[in-house]
Enzyme design. Structure first.
Site, PDB file in Angstrom:
ATOM      1  N   SER A 152      27.283   1.919 117.247  1.00 34.84           N
ATOM      2  CA  SER A 152      27.216   3.301 117.744  1.00 34.84           C
ATOM      3  C   SER A 152      26.386   3.394 119.028  1.00 34.84           C
ATOM      4  O   SER A 152      25.517   2.554 119.282  1.00 34.84           O
ATOM      5  CB  SER A 152      26.593   4.213 116.686  1.00 34.84           C
ATOM      6  OG  SER A 152      27.288   4.087 115.468  1.00 34.84           O
TER       7      SER A 152
HETATM    8  N1  SAM Z   1      25.863   1.375 111.688  1.00 32.16           N
HETATM    9  C1  SAM Z   1      26.612   0.453 112.494  1.00 32.16           C
HETATM   10  C2  SAM Z   1      25.761  -0.296 113.465  1.00 32.16           C
HETATM   11  O1  SAM Z   1      24.543  -0.066 113.524  1.00 32.16           O
HETATM   12  O2  SAM Z   1      26.304  -1.158 114.166  1.00 32.16           O
HETATM   13  C3  SAM Z   1      27.809   1.081 113.186  1.00 32.16           C
HETATM   14  C4  SAM Z   1      28.827   1.487 112.214  1.00 32.16           C
HETATM   15  S1  SAM Z   1      30.504   1.488 112.794  1.00 32.16           S
HETATM   16  C5  SAM Z   1      30.530   2.931 113.790  1.00 32.16           C
HETATM   17  C6  SAM Z   1      31.289   1.968 111.240  1.00 32.16           C
HETATM   18  C7  SAM Z   1      31.296   0.867 110.199  1.00 32.16           C
HETATM   19  O3  SAM Z   1      31.700   1.448 108.956  1.00 32.16           O
HETATM   20  C8  SAM Z   1      32.283  -0.261 110.481  1.00 32.16           C
HETATM   21  O4  SAM Z   1      31.623  -1.502 110.451  1.00 32.16           O
HETATM   22  C9  SAM Z   1      33.300  -0.140 109.347  1.00 32.16           C
HETATM   23  O5  SAM Z   1      33.856  -1.369 108.938  1.00 32.16           O
HETATM   24  C10 SAM Z   1      32.440   0.483 108.256  1.00 32.16           C
HETATM   25  N2  SAM Z   1      33.172   1.161 107.180  1.00 32.16           N
HETATM   26  C11 SAM Z   1      34.260   1.978 107.237  1.00 32.16           C
HETATM   27  N3  SAM Z   1      34.599   2.396 106.004  1.00 32.16           N
HETATM   28  C12 SAM Z   1      33.699   1.830 105.142  1.00 32.16           C
HETATM   29  C13 SAM Z   1      33.509   1.875 103.735  1.00 32.16           C
HETATM   30  N4  SAM Z   1      34.299   2.586 102.906  1.00 32.16           N
HETATM   31  N5  SAM Z   1      32.502   1.172 103.202  1.00 32.16           N
HETATM   32  C14 SAM Z   1      31.658   0.441 103.993  1.00 32.16           C
HETATM   33  N6  SAM Z   1      31.791   0.342 105.314  1.00 32.16           N
HETATM   34  C15 SAM Z   1      32.791   1.037 105.891  1.00 32.16           C
END
Ligand code: SAM
Length: 219
Positions: free
Chosen positions: A61
């Protein structure tokens, strides 16, 4: 300019813009090196205020979004925090500087491994547990949580996450459509009573899971 100077400039910018307000969150953002969490080819952009690709169609992000969400979450050193969407592991490390313990869930195993390596480089492995599973189900084993942070765009508040939040606890979560959402703070006022406050538009990759979007919603 070296990484240290770039990081200071970024934090000064986030303060000037009003995204960073509390000294605790400012210190956390000064402590954690964002360049440890981006793929090598983006190293020079690590301290720009924008999301960057981390593979598998996912992103780390933008720093201003990390700042806004972390300020809204009001974490203190006694809190157990659950993060859904580990991604690069960067936001989990910011939370780990503020909380007693962080549990972070990622659904893509390769990203969980990437995050594990990054968190180790940041020397914060002792405070963070990474779980590979569908984060919309939460993580019952360590519930209840004082704070829950969802870093992917949800359709609505996933029921298990609300259940696993302590009464009086806060959840920060983007809710809305597939590619654009509003950022909400959810306050659990009682077992079946939530207060929902909107903090305006944002754009996250989708939260995919049993209580989120389905993979074939995007085909
Ligand atoms: N917090 C992260 C960072 O500091 O880099 C950025 C998060 S990124 C915008 C969103 C993340 O959510 C992705 O890695 C994606 O694979 C994960 N994601 C999406 N759906 C999910 C779920 N049901 N359970 C766990 N992770 C999930």
């Amino acid at each position: 300019m070296n990484f240290e100077e770039k990081k200071k400039k970024l934090v000064e910018y986030l303060i000037r813009m009003g995204y960073l307000r509390s000294k605790e969150v400012i210190n956390a953002m000064l402590k954690v090196d964002r360049h440890l969490f981006v793929p090598e080819k983006y190293l020079n952009e690590a301290y720009e205020d924008r999301p960057l690709p981390i593979g598998y169609n996912q992103t780390i992000s933008a720093p201003h979004m990390v700042a806004i969400m972390t300020e809204l979450l009001q974490v203190n050193h006694e809190h157990k925090v659950l993060e859904i969407g580990t991604g690069s592991g960067y936001h989990a490390c910011i939370l780990a500087c503020l909380a007693k313990r962080v549990i972070t869930i990622e659904r893509i195993p390769e990203l969980a491994k990437f995050a594990e390596r990054n968190i180790k480089k940041a020397c914060l492995s002792h405070k963070i547990k990474i779980v590979i599973r569908d984060g919309t189900l939460g993580y019952e084993d360590e519930a209840p949580y004082d704070r829950i942070l969802v870093t992917a765009g949800a359709k609505d508040v996933p029921e298990p996450l609300f259940k696993q939040l302590k009464i009086g606890g806060l959840m920060v979560i983007p809710i809305g459509e597939k590619l654009s959402q509003d950022l909400f703070v959810i306050i659990k006022e009682a077992e079946d009573k939530m207060k929902k406050i909107s903090y305006g538009p944002c754009a996250f990759v989708p939260l995919i899971g049993k209580y989120g979007w389905k993979e074939n919603d995007f085909q």
